[in-house]
Design an enzyme around this catalytic site. Structure first.
Site, PDB file in Angstrom:
ATOM      1  CB  SER A  10      -0.907   0.027   1.231  1.00 36.11           C
ATOM      2  OG  SER A  10      -1.816  -1.042   1.240  1.00 36.11           O
ATOM      3  CB  ILE A  11       0.447   4.523  -1.697  1.00 39.73           C
ATOM      4  CG1 ILE A  11       0.694   4.085  -3.146  1.00 39.73           C
ATOM      5  CG2 ILE A  11       0.963   5.945  -1.489  1.00 39.73           C
ATOM      6  CD1 ILE A  11      -0.021   4.927  -4.190  1.00 39.73           C
ATOM      7  CD  GLN A  33     -13.107  -1.767   4.563  1.00 39.05           C
ATOM      8  OE1 GLN A  33     -12.648  -2.892   4.498  1.00 39.05           O
ATOM      9  NE2 GLN A  33     -14.405  -1.513   4.406  1.00 39.05           N
ATOM     10  CB  VAL A  37     -13.736   6.334   4.741  1.00 39.40           C
ATOM     11  CG1 VAL A  37     -12.409   6.331   5.470  1.00 39.40           C
ATOM     12  CG2 VAL A  37     -13.668   5.547   3.439  1.00 39.40           C
ATOM     13  CB  ALA A  74     -14.470   2.290  -8.582  1.00 36.65           C
ATOM     14  CE1 TYR A  97      -7.356   4.941 -11.555  1.00 41.07           C
ATOM     15  CE2 TYR A  97      -8.070   7.166 -12.128  1.00 41.07           C
ATOM     16  CZ  TYR A  97      -7.559   6.274 -11.208  1.00 41.07           C
ATOM     17  OH  TYR A  97      -7.242   6.685  -9.942  1.00 41.07           O
ATOM     18  CE  LYS A 124      -7.609   8.251  -6.829  1.00 41.76           C
ATOM     19  NZ  LYS A 124      -7.188   8.237  -5.413  1.00 41.76           N
ATOM     20  CB  ILE A 137       2.393   2.024  -7.049  1.00 38.56           C
ATOM     21  CG1 ILE A 137       3.285   3.261  -7.258  1.00 38.56           C
ATOM     22  CG2 ILE A 137       3.063   1.055  -6.070  1.00 38.56           C
ATOM     23  CD1 ILE A 137       3.495   4.085  -6.001  1.00 38.56           C
ATOM     24  CG  LEU A 179      -3.655  -5.669  -1.985  1.00 37.90           C
ATOM     25  CD1 LEU A 179      -4.195  -5.887  -0.584  1.00 37.90           C
ATOM     26  CD2 LEU A 179      -3.631  -6.988  -2.752  1.00 37.90           C
ATOM     27  CB  ALA A 180      -6.467  -0.051  -4.592  1.00 36.73           C
TER      28      ALA A 180
END
Length: 260
Positions: free
Chosen positions: A19-20, A40, A65, A95, A156, A163, A192, A195-196
């Site tokens: 993860s970033i 999460q 969130v 998404a 995307y 975004k 990068i 996982l997302a």
């Protein structure tokens, strides 16, 4: 002594060591910040706690969130540990997978659009809205964006408008919070393999294409983004707010590239 010594940072969005948000947490811990992580779901709780232990973070709090009540409860729990904090990192985006493959108009749906904007954009606003009473003076908020906010990117799809909304939120929040000394910025990171990101169609090809065109001729890493995030949330960047900083090896600057 690191340049974040004495700072307290809340970091949301860690799902794995790819993860970033994990790269950001490591960089900020290295520079002396005290870290609180969120997770999460209970499925991720133990993994995130183990990662927190690696950087000496003792605070791990649940946070979905998509729920204002959950955000409020997270801050109520945080207040039991810290009277205030200095840094908020929002590295959250989502998404439905069926929205991220194929042609935009063929795949986009009302429900998918609502989910993408809620989780990927509005949640940053909500975290600032409900957490601002705990923010210290000269604090910094940071979120993660991508080039799809300003350019069309194959597959995307709905994440591009989401975004774009997130980047607009950065500007509006910076204007709203600036008088209180709070800075708000975003980092637009190159692709990068998180996982997302793995949910985006043809992502492996995207990585190869990126590395062949970016001026640095390589993909960026979570360490690259982490270092930039640590700087932007430090007093070294005290005059920077409302900005989207590109950490993409210069890819966004290229208009045309000829084969080497």
């Amino acid at each position: 002594m690191g340049f974040l010594t004495g700072k307290r940072a809340v970091i949301a969005g860690i799902a794995s060591d790819r993860s970033i948000a994990w790269g950001i947490a490591q960089a900020m811990a290295r520079e002396g910040a005290e870290i609180a992580l969120t997770y999460q779901s209970e499925r991720l709780a133990e993994r995130v706690r183990e990662m927190a232990a690696e950087i000496g973070a003792s605070i791990c709090l649940p946070l979905d969130v998509s729920s204002d009540d959950e955000i409020v409860r997270m801050y109520e729990s945080l207040a039991g540990h810290w009277p205030s904090f200095d840094i908020l990192v929002h590295s959250v985006a989502y998404a439905p997978r069926d929205q991220l493959v194929g042609r935009y108009l063929d795949t986009v749906t009302r429900e998918g659009s609502l989910i993408a904007h809620d989780i990927s954009s509005y949640s940053f606003v909500a975290m600032a809205k409900y957490g601002r009473s705990l923010l210290s003076k000269q604090s910094a908020l940071l979120t993660l964006s991508y080039l799809g906010a300003v350019r069309s990117i194959p597959n995307y799809n709905i994440m591009g408008p989401a975004k774009a909304s997130l980047e607009a939120n950065v500007r509006f929040m910076a204007a709203d919070l600036g008088a209180a000394g709070v800075r708000v910025n975003g980092i637009s990171a190159g692709p990068i393999k998180t996982l997302a990101a793995s949910g985006v169609g043809d992502f492996r090809q995207m990585l190869q294409h990126f590395a062949s065109i970016a001026p640095l001729r390589r993909n960026v890493t979570i360490e690259d983004v982490g270092n930039a995030a640590a700087f932007l949330c430090s007093d070294l960047a005290s005059g920077i707010t409302g900005e989207i900083v590109y950490v993409d090896g210069g890819f966004h600057t290229v208009g045309m590239s000829m084969p080497d």
